[in-house]
Motif scaffolding. Structure first.
Motif, short mmCIF file in Angstrom:
data_model
loop_
_atom_site.label_atom_id
_atom_site.label_comp_id
_atom_site.label_asym_id
_atom_site.label_seq_id
_atom_site.Cartn_x
_atom_site.Cartn_y
_atom_site.Cartn_z
N GLU A 98 43.19 40.50 28.59
CA GLU A 98 43.68 41.23 29.75
C GLU A 98 44.36 40.30 30.75
N SER A 99 43.89 39.06 30.84
CA SER A 99 44.53 38.09 31.73
C SER A 99 45.97 37.85 31.30
N ILE B 286 48.00 50.08 32.93
CA ILE B 286 46.57 50.37 32.75
C ILE B 286 46.35 51.87 32.59
N SER B 287 46.96 52.66 33.45
CA SER B 287 46.73 54.10 33.42
C SER B 287 47.23 54.72 32.12
N LYS C 262 39.70 44.31 32.72
CA LYS C 262 40.95 44.49 33.47
C LYS C 262 40.73 44.24 34.96
N VAL C 263 39.65 44.79 35.51
CA VAL C 263 39.38 44.65 36.93
C VAL C 263 39.07 43.19 37.28
N VAL C 264 38.25 42.54 36.46
CA VAL C 264 37.89 41.15 36.75
C VAL C 264 39.10 40.24 36.63
N ALA C 265 39.89 40.42 35.58
CA ALA C 265 41.08 39.57 35.39
C ALA C 265 42.07 39.73 36.54
N SER C 266 42.37 40.97 36.91
CA SER C 266 43.36 41.20 37.96
C SER C 266 42.84 40.74 39.32
#
Length: 248
Positions: A36-37, A106-107, A137-141
Motif C-alpha cells: 500500500e505504501s 481506495i474507494s 492503507k490508513v497506516v501507510a497514508s
C-alpha cells in the motif's frame, strides 16, 4: 439531512473500530503495508513533484509582481514563497489533490470488491475484512504522507529557483537569502501534522464509502465521487480548526 449525517458518522465510527482491531497475522499486515505504501505514496511522487515545481515558479512570479516597491528588499520574495509553500500549499493543497487521486483509488478498489462479493467471502471465512483491507492503507497514508509534504516543499523551492535563474526577476542570491531567513522549524512540524491528518481522513473516509458501496458499477462510481467531495470539505474544515489551534 441531519439524521442521515448522524447515521453516517455512527457507521463510520463503528467501521473504524473494526479497522483498528489487532491484525490476526502481523506478517501479512507488514507485507500489505509495503504494498500500500508503494500504491498510495510512491505512485503519487511524480504528480506531487510536477505540480510543486510549477507552483513554486508561479509563486515567485506572483510575489515579485506584487512587491515592486524599491524600498522592500527582494529577499522577502524568497521568504514569502517559502512560507506560502510551508504553511498552506504543501499540506492543504497537496492533500486536496491526493483526495482525488488517492481517495478515488481506495474507494473504487474496495467498492469493486464489495459488489463482486469478495468482502462477503472474507467474512464467511472469519477474516476481519475491514482490518485486512483498510488498516494497511490508513497506516501507510498517515505515516508516510509527511514525506510527500517535504518533497513538495523542496521541489517548490527548486521550481522558484529555476524561474529566478531563468528570468532574473530578482537576484538569485536574494532568493536564496530569503529562503534561509527567519526560519521557524515549528511550521514544518505543523505542515507535516496537517498532512498526516488529512491523509488519514482521505484513506479512512474513502475506504468507508467503498466498503459500503452498493448498486453495481454505478454504485462504485457514486461512492468514489462522494468520498472525494466529503474529504475535500472536511480537509478545508480541519485546516481551519488546526490552524486556529496550533498557530494562534
Amino acid at each position: 439531512m441531519i439524521k442521515n449525517t448522524l447515521i453516517s458518522v455512527g457507521e463510520y465510527l463503528m467501521f473504524m473500530k473494526m479497522v483498528f482491531r489487532k491484525p490476526e497475522k502481523w506478517r501479512i499486515f507488514w507485507r500489505q503495508l509495503i504494498i500500500e505504501s508503494d500504491k498510495l505514496i510512491l505512485s503519487s511522487v511524480l504528480l506531487v513533484g510536477v505540480i510543486s515545481v510549477f507552483i513554486g515558479g508561479v509563486l515567485v512570479i506572483q510575489t515579485a509582481s506584487n512587491l515592486e516597491n524599491p524600498i522592500i528588499d527582494k529577499m522577502y520574495i524568497g521568504y514569502m514563497v517559502r512560507e506560502s509553500l510551508t504553511l498552506e500549499f504543501c499540506s492543504t493543497m497537496v492533500a486536496l489533490i491526493l483526495a482525488g487521486k488517492m481517495g478515488s483509488n481506495i474507494s473504487s478498489e474496495i467498492g469493486s470488491m464489495r459488489i463482486t462479493e469478495q468482502i462477503d467471502a472474507m467474512e464467511m471465512m472469519g477474516v476481519n475484512s475491514a482490518g485486512f483491507l483498510v488498516l494497511p492503507k490508513v497506516v501507510a497514508s498517515t505515516l508516510l504522507s509527511p514525506l510527500l509534504m517535504l518533497l513538495s516543499l523542496a521541489l517548490g523551492l527548486v521550481g522558484g529557483w529555476i524561474v529566478v535563474e531563468a528570468t532574473h526577476i530578482i537576484p538569485p542570491p536574494s532568493y536564496i537569502t530569503g529562503i534561509k531567513a527567519f526560519y521557524n522549524g515549528f511550521y514544518i512540524f505543523y505542515s507535516c501534522f496537517k498532512m498526516s491528518l488529512f491523509c488519514f481522513m482521505i484513506s479512512s473516509i474513502a475506504a468507508f464509502k467503498g466498503y459500503y458501496a452498493k448498486g453495481g458499477s454505478l454504485g462504485v462510481g457514486r461512492s468514489s465521487t462522494q468520498a472525494i467531495v466529503v474529504t475535500s470539505i472536511l480537509i478545508l474544515l480541519a485546516d481551519l480548526i488546526v490552524t486556529q489551534l496550533m498557530l494562534y
